[in-house]
Design an enzyme around this catalytic site. Structure first.
Site, mmCIF file in Angstrom:
data_model
loop_
_atom_site.group_PDB
_atom_site.id
_atom_site.type_symbol
_atom_site.label_atom_id
_atom_site.label_comp_id
_atom_site.label_asym_id
_atom_site.label_seq_id
_atom_site.Cartn_x
_atom_site.Cartn_y
_atom_site.Cartn_z
ATOM 1 N N ASP A 177 -33.598 41.255 46.212
ATOM 2 C CA ASP A 177 -32.668 40.318 46.838
ATOM 3 C C ASP A 177 -31.844 39.556 45.808
ATOM 4 O OD1 ASP A 177 -32.614 40.653 49.487
ATOM 5 O OD2 ASP A 177 -33.941 38.989 50.009
ATOM 6 N N ASP A 198 -43.668 37.071 59.253
ATOM 7 C CA ASP A 198 -44.856 37.902 59.451
ATOM 8 C C ASP A 198 -45.605 37.515 60.729
ATOM 9 O OD1 ASP A 198 -45.322 35.494 58.239
ATOM 10 O OD2 ASP A 198 -46.554 36.263 56.607
HETATM 11 O O1 LIG Z 1 -35.010 35.723 50.497
HETATM 12 C C1 LIG Z 1 -36.093 36.188 50.169
HETATM 13 C C2 LIG Z 1 -37.241 35.394 49.975
HETATM 14 C C3 LIG Z 1 -38.435 36.001 49.603
HETATM 15 N N1 LIG Z 1 -38.490 37.343 49.419
HETATM 16 C C4 LIG Z 1 -39.781 37.975 49.014
HETATM 17 O O2 LIG Z 1 -40.799 37.608 49.907
HETATM 18 C C5 LIG Z 1 -42.039 37.691 49.259
HETATM 19 C C6 LIG Z 1 -42.906 36.496 49.592
HETATM 20 O O3 LIG Z 1 -42.412 35.353 48.972
HETATM 21 P P1 LIG Z 1 -43.300 34.370 48.113
HETATM 22 O O4 LIG Z 1 -42.393 33.497 47.371
HETATM 23 O O5 LIG Z 1 -44.332 35.107 47.362
HETATM 24 O O6 LIG Z 1 -43.907 33.479 49.233
HETATM 25 P P2 LIG Z 1 -45.431 33.226 49.623
HETATM 26 O O7 LIG Z 1 -45.476 31.884 50.242
HETATM 27 O O8 LIG Z 1 -46.352 33.506 48.516
HETATM 28 O O9 LIG Z 1 -45.588 34.327 50.763
HETATM 29 C C7 LIG Z 1 -46.400 34.231 51.898
HETATM 30 O O10 LIG Z 1 -45.666 33.701 52.998
HETATM 31 C C8 LIG Z 1 -44.498 34.434 53.390
HETATM 32 C C9 LIG Z 1 -43.937 33.803 54.629
HETATM 33 O O11 LIG Z 1 -43.517 32.489 54.393
HETATM 34 C C10 LIG Z 1 -44.856 35.887 53.650
HETATM 35 O O12 LIG Z 1 -43.678 36.606 53.850
HETATM 36 C C11 LIG Z 1 -45.578 36.465 52.465
HETATM 37 O O13 LIG Z 1 -45.934 37.800 52.667
HETATM 38 C C12 LIG Z 1 -46.823 35.654 52.197
HETATM 39 O O14 LIG Z 1 -47.531 36.181 51.087
HETATM 40 C C13 LIG Z 1 -41.769 37.822 47.771
HETATM 41 O O15 LIG Z 1 -42.053 39.141 47.370
HETATM 42 C C14 LIG Z 1 -40.296 37.523 47.678
HETATM 43 O O16 LIG Z 1 -39.694 38.239 46.649
HETATM 44 C C15 LIG Z 1 -37.374 38.134 49.611
HETATM 45 O O17 LIG Z 1 -37.432 39.341 49.431
HETATM 46 N N2 LIG Z 1 -36.211 37.535 49.982
#
Ligand SMILES: O=c1ccn([C@@H]2O[C@H](COP(=O)(O)OP(=O)(O)O[C@H]3O[C@H](CO)[C@@H](O)[C@H](O)[C@H]3O)[C@@H](O)[C@H]2O)c(=O)[nH]1
Ligand SMILES: [Mn+2]
Length: 740
Positions: free
Chosen positions: A141, A452
């Protein structure tokens, strides 16, 4: 395959009846106690409706009602929990296995280290699965050259890494994790000299890859040249990563690796991760169109190569398969310290809630680490008769519509063959979804930052089931938040996103079909409502305390029989939690930590999540998804390893916490004085006990204010502001009560 094997099941379900019996007995007894509590409160109100105590009393009573409501919802997870075992050795031969696509998302090369992304990609490419049937897609992204370049370098390394993993049956196929721990070597080769020589050579290649990536990043940072491309504004790029034969190594069969950066424009909403996943859905549809998809965050690598086969034990089970949407593995983390002071492992979710839901209709999507059936996310496309109707539904790409109708990957693009370039660029463009049902009925759903959970609930409501697979060895390992600041930011995002689901978009209590099993409906409601804990917890952190100081009793005297209702509820709830913690691998200490984090989260992130959700609802704020920071900070890690909370977080989070603790301390001191001088122990015991309990559980905050001298302590300015606030609140209430 012999007929004998054919009849052997691929998986088994275990129900622990005595466990279920104790759970239900606890539910029964606790519910009876709650009924008595309601009766006690109501009858008090009936007899004393004119007293000046009415406001605190009503506040407390409402809090008890909310807590009881959440408790009832929460019991659904204890109703019928199950566990499962799989028998991957009984799967059909490789040539009969289905194709699998892997989707990996990354968003920002500064917050998400490129090396980690490459490691995740390599671990997915090295899954124990026929390589010609595995297709790995990376969604970037950030649209960053650094990431694209890293994929190319990663592929070069994969040509060495994957044959090495296969030949020596490497247990953990994420290079970084593998080289950090010699336990990952298969015991069969421990005495093999060739193996060690080979391993050394691979390690050198890995080090070279690391250095190369670092150099590119540094050059990029220095030149600052982005060609006008930013994370929010870039064209679509779809590229099959290929290596231009270096001739150094024999040609090995590798999974297809595709880099996708969807188009982004500031003027178009991009719907965060859900948008990225949907773009991958479409692009992969015209490239490999595999019937099953593994979704991974860039911070979660495949730690064991067996997960694909384990997931297929459910997807290929004819009894379960027709209605099965996805197999969810737990999120487990590699960076958690022994005492896990922030409860970063989310024990309750992955050890209790998801198992509980598995016994009902299946767990919700957890964002990463799940194998989903492609078809389950296409909504009811089958009801669309004409191509025109389909175009209104999924967009105008004929190739994509063709892929919907094909059950399997017949028009497969393989390494070296030509990519339908125009089509993929169209599918990844930001206009493609305009006027279609993407994000509303098709694909991952939009309108929330918890795509999710929202998508999982919709799948459930549309009749799809899911399965939770938690084998003893972790199949995926991720990076959890291990400092207060990241935890609070992430927690606020989750709370806001979950409440959004619960209140505005799709309330499971109201919107799910009537035929849905009641405990299942309650469990879905709990997931979307639990940030509401902020309301009762704020009340419990402040009202009984100030009343204690002012001499207003809110609970029965110790000498009254109704005292036992409250004592029972308190002891029963905490004992149940203790038993659960201990039986799922926790300790007495984690029991306290979980209570502390529950309090901290409730009064900060859950409250802000609630406010954020309300503001979004009234159009005062736009949705935002701040990706969690994944860059390691040495100092932070050190504090974490020493079990010291790192209080370097925004005042917005800290001030309320510190103020509340200070009020509790003021009131405790005042309360003790009162009780001793006026002999009110019998009358005020519960309130005094409650305050003491809160202070003890939150002791680390006091330590952060008074004792600690390191950088992670609570800053003087926060202490000063909180003291002033606490004094004003306490004095004002005290004076007010006096007047009344
Ligand atoms: O605009 C965006 C924002 C995030 N991501 C991806 O989404 C994933 C999850 O983001 P992260 O920053 O790791 O957030 P977390 O809070 O750790 O994620 C948890 O919470 C998210 C929902 O808020 C779920 O989507 C994730 O699977 C879950 O692990 C990462 O691989 C990011 O690269 C994108 O591809 N595009
Ligand atoms: Mn994450």
């Amino acid at each position: 395959m012999s007929s004998m094997e054919e009849t052997l099941p691929l998986n088994a379900t275990h129900v622990n009846n005595s466990f279920i019996f104790t759970n239900r007995l606890h539910i029964l007894l606790h519910s009876i106690a709650l009924c008595f509590l309601l009766y006690y409160r109501f009858s008090f109100l009936f007899h004393n409706s004119q007293t000046p105590l009415l406001l605190p009393y009503l506040l407390l009573f409402s809090s008890e009602i909310i807590l009881s409501f959440l408790w009832i919802l929460d019991q659904s997870f204890r109703w019928h929990p199950i566990t499962r075992t799989v028998f991957p050795e009984r799967l059909p031969e490789n040539d009969q296995l289905p194709h699998i696509d892997v989707f990996i998302c990354t968003a920002d090369p500064t917050k998400e280290p490129t090396l980690d992304v490459v490691n995740t990609v390599l671990s997915a490419m090295a899954l124990d699965y026929p390589p010609q049937k595995l297709h790995v897609y990376l969604s970037d992204d950030g649209g960053s050259n650094i990431t694209l370049n890293a994929m190319k370098e990663g592929l070069k390394f994969a040509k060495w890494w994957i044959p090495f993993c296969v030949r020596y049956r490497v247990l953990c196929r994420c290079p970084e994790a593998y080289f950090n721990d010699s336990e990952n070597d298969s015991a069969d080769f421990c005495g093999d000299v060739d193996f060690f020589a080979y391993k050394r050579m691979i390690k050198e290649k890995y080090e070279a890859l690391k250095e190369g990536l670092m150099r590119v990043k540094e050059d990029h940072d220095h030149s600052g040249d982005t060609n006008g491309v930013t994370g929010q504004n870039h064209p679509s790029i779809v590229e099959v990563i290929e290596e231009n034969g270096s001739g150094e190594i024999e040609q090995v069969k590798l999974p297809l690796l595709v880099y996708v950066s969807r188009e982004k424009k500031p003027s178009h909403p991009h719907h965060f991760k859900a948008g990225a996943l949907n773009a991958l859905y479409r692009v992969s549809g015209v490239i490999s169109n595999s019937p099953y998809i593994l979704v991974l965050d860039c911070d979660m690598f495949c730690s064991e190569p067996a997960s694909a086969r384990q997931a297929l034990c459910f997807h290929l089970d004819p009894k379960i398969s027709p209605s099965l949407a996805f197999v969810q593995f737990p999120q487990k983390f590699h960076n958690i310290s022994k005492n896990d002071i922030y409860d970063s492992q989310h024990r309750a979710t992955y050890k209790v809630l998801w198992q509980g839901m598995d016994g009902l209709k299946g767990p919700l999507l957890s964002g990463t680490g799940f194998y989903i059936k492609r078809e389950s996310l296409y909504g009811n496309y089958k009801n669309k008769d004409t191509d025109f109707e389909l175009q209104e539904y999924v967009g105008t790409s004929n190739e994509f519509i063709k892929s919907l109708k094909q059950k399997d990957s017949t028009n497969l693009v393989t390494v070296g063959s030509e990519l339908p370039v125009q089509e993929t660029l169209l599918l990844a463009s930001c206009n493609y979804e305009t006027g279609t049902k993407w994000g509303k009925e098709v694909g991952f759903l939009y309108g929330t930052v918890c795509e999710d959970v929202h998508t999982g609930i919709r799948l459930n409501c549309n009749g799809w089931n899911s399965v939770y697979c938690d084998p003893p060895k972790p199949q995926f390992l991720g990076n959890s938040t291990t400092n207060l600041n990241d935890l609070l930011i992430q927690g606020t995002r989750w709370s806001s996103g979950l409440l959004e689901n619960g209140f505005t978009k799709f309330c499971p209590l109201i919107n799910c079909p009537l035929r849905m099993y009641l405990p299942h409906r309650l469990s879905l409601s709990y997931i979307t409502c639990f940030p509401l804990y902020c309301l009762p917890l704020w009340c419990f952190a402040i009202v009984p305390q100030l009343c204690l100081l002012s001499g207003i009793p809110l609970y029965p005297k110790v000498s009254e029989p109704s005292f036992f209702i409250f004592a029972y509820i308190y002891v029963s709830a905490l004992t149940k939690l203790l038993v659960e913690v201990l039986s799922t691998g926790g300790t007495f200490r984690s029991w306290i930590i979980e209570q502390r984090m529950w309090m901290m989260r409730s009064i900060s992130v859950h409250l802000y999540g609630l406010l954020d959700c309300l503001m979004k609802e009234f159009g005062l704020r736009e949705a935002s998804f701040l990706p969690t920071n994944k860059v390691k900070d040495e100092e932070q890690t050190m504090l974490y390893e020493m079990d010291k909370y790192d209080f370097r977080t925004s005042n917005m989070f800290l001030v309320p916490m510190v103020t509340l603790v200070t009020i509790n301390i003021f009131c405790f001191i005042g309360g003790i004085y009162r009780v001793l001088s006026l002999g009110e122990l019998d009358k005020m015991f519960i309130q005094l006990f409650l305050v003491a309990y809160i202070i003890v559980v939150n002791y680390p905050i006091i330590e952060g204010i008074v004792i600690r001298k390191d950088k992670g302590r609570i800053s003087h300015s926060v202490v000063a502001i909180s003291n002033v606030l606490a004094t004003i609140i306490t004095c004002a209430v005290y004076a007010l009560v006096r007047k009344v």
